[in-house]
Design a protein around this motif. Sequence first.
Motif, PDB file in Angstrom:
ATOM      1  N   TRP A   1      12.206  41.173 -48.234  1.00  0.00           N
ATOM      2  CA  TRP A   1      11.992  41.525 -49.652  1.00  0.00           C
ATOM      3  C   TRP A   1      10.554  41.228 -50.103  1.00  0.00           C
ATOM      4  N   ARG A   2       9.874  40.341 -49.335  1.00  0.00           N
ATOM      5  CA  ARG A   2       8.457  40.032 -49.600  1.00  0.00           C
ATOM      6  C   ARG A   2       7.834  39.725 -48.246  1.00  0.00           C
ATOM      7  N   PRO A   3       6.516  39.733 -48.105  1.00  0.00           N
ATOM      8  CA  PRO A   3       5.934  39.317 -46.824  1.00  0.00           C
ATOM      9  C   PRO A   3       6.498  37.939 -46.458  1.00  0.00           C
ATOM     10  N   PRO A   4       7.000  37.773 -45.230  1.00  0.00           N
ATOM     11  CA  PRO A   4       7.654  36.507 -44.871  1.00  0.00           C
ATOM     12  C   PRO A   4       6.736  35.306 -45.056  1.00  0.00           C
ATOM     13  N   SER A   5       7.345  34.166 -45.381  1.00  0.00           N
ATOM     14  CA  SER A   5       6.594  32.921 -45.503  1.00  0.00           C
ATOM     15  C   SER A   5       5.986  32.555 -44.153  1.00  0.00           C
ATOM     16  N   LEU A   6       4.736  32.120 -44.167  1.00  0.00           N
ATOM     17  CA  LEU A   6       4.066  31.699 -42.925  1.00  0.00           C
ATOM     18  C   LEU A   6       4.584  30.354 -42.439  1.00  0.00           C
TER      19      LEU A   6
ATOM     20  N   ARG B   1       1.382  30.536 -51.908  1.00  0.00           N
ATOM     21  CA  ARG B   1       2.670  31.065 -52.383  1.00  0.00           C
ATOM     22  C   ARG B   1       3.827  30.163 -51.951  1.00  0.00           C
ATOM     23  N   SER B   2       3.734  29.594 -50.745  1.00  0.00           N
ATOM     24  CA  SER B   2       4.788  28.676 -50.295  1.00  0.00           C
ATOM     25  C   SER B   2       4.911  27.477 -51.233  1.00  0.00           C
ATOM     26  N   LEU B   3       3.776  26.934 -51.666  1.00  0.00           N
ATOM     27  CA  LEU B   3       3.831  25.805 -52.608  1.00  0.00           C
ATOM     28  C   LEU B   3       4.570  26.206 -53.875  1.00  0.00           C
TER      29      LEU B   3
END
Length: 404
Positions: A84-89, A237-239
């Motif tokens: 649904w969004r670029p995957p989390s790194l 974005r992860s934060l």
Amino acid sequence: MTDLLAPSVVPPTSDADPFADEHLRDPGPLHRALREAGPVVHLARYDVHALARYEEVHAALVDWQTFESGAGVGLSNFRHEKPWRPPSLLLDADPPAHDAPRRVLREILAPPALRRLSAAWRSVAEDLVDDVLAQGAEFDAYAALAKAFPLRVFPDAVGLPPGDRDNLLPYGNVAFNAFGPRNALVAADAHRVAELSAWVNAQCVREVLDDDGFGARIWAAADRGDLTHEQAPLVVRSLLTAGVDTTVHGLSAALYAFSTHPEQWQRLRERPELARVAFDEAVRWQSPVQTFFRTATTDVTVAGTVIRAGTKILMFLGSANRDPARWQDPDRFDLARDPSGHVGFGMGIHQCVGQHVARLEAEALLTALARRVERIELAGEPERHLNNTLRAWASLPVRVHRAA
Ligand code: OVM
């Protein structure tokens, strides 16, 4: 490991939908039934395998080679379905891709790096608690404290511009619902996904971030070559995804625990240095993040059951944290227990990289409250907020008795 000579056990099957409102509202009975059914349970509705016992959840979490995250840690398999969004790194990645983003965030969020925040956060917590208490003895501890405090300190620490932070919790709600099936909870926010994603992505660019926050440090790591400049905004974005709802509902869990266990509040007041262990015990007891999936990279035998490569495996963190085979009197919230080893922050290479930030927030808020409040009790029925992944709150009405 697959033992070619041992017969494969056919696991018990359950028709239950763990993402149905009934189970999200009160997951305990389903967790108990799954734990008692066996070490591996086939969930017919989604054709996934479920682990609800501590031993198997822990074993899967620490074996990233067999139980991968790279296919996504929700129900959707990123190898077959578009994310649904670029995957989390970080979250949706395995070594070696996971290593560099993880190392960068680990350093930025490590205890020594947080020391400079501690005094300021304590003073924000004391001001907030004073303001809330000045308005009366009854209030919604979810809105006034558990939600208000992280929103006051965390976005500033990341370096978000002042002003509009009202999108953070709605974005988190979307992100944590997205790990589950496409049910009514996902549909309810579908109309906001594009707008919220665009807003969050706009907060991750270098120009927008204060030059003294976690965000700027992530960009500086990219300048040093520790990350690429394409990776930096995704790490920011992860934060913003992992660091808000989790702490809001973790603090709510602690406040709920103390509102229903007056003797534990007394203990904290006598020994405020217990604030951190109290927060971990609250994370064990409520498990703000209830579930994550992994994907089998190979045919793997778990407690005699062969799980085929490519199968999604649903790990019930909240159930593992209440497994009577691991915890004595698991349903008791008890500051005397050692909650270390709980899987509320995960375990292994993906274990919550922000946990020191969360503990610092909890310590600041709980000690400020413990110094001022002699007793805290429920003043009404708490309301849950249903989410496919989070054990979350909508309100937590409390009444407090101020210390002399
Ligand atoms: C991320 C992420 C998102 C949700 C949760 C999480 C609990 C991480 O975007 O990296 O960890």
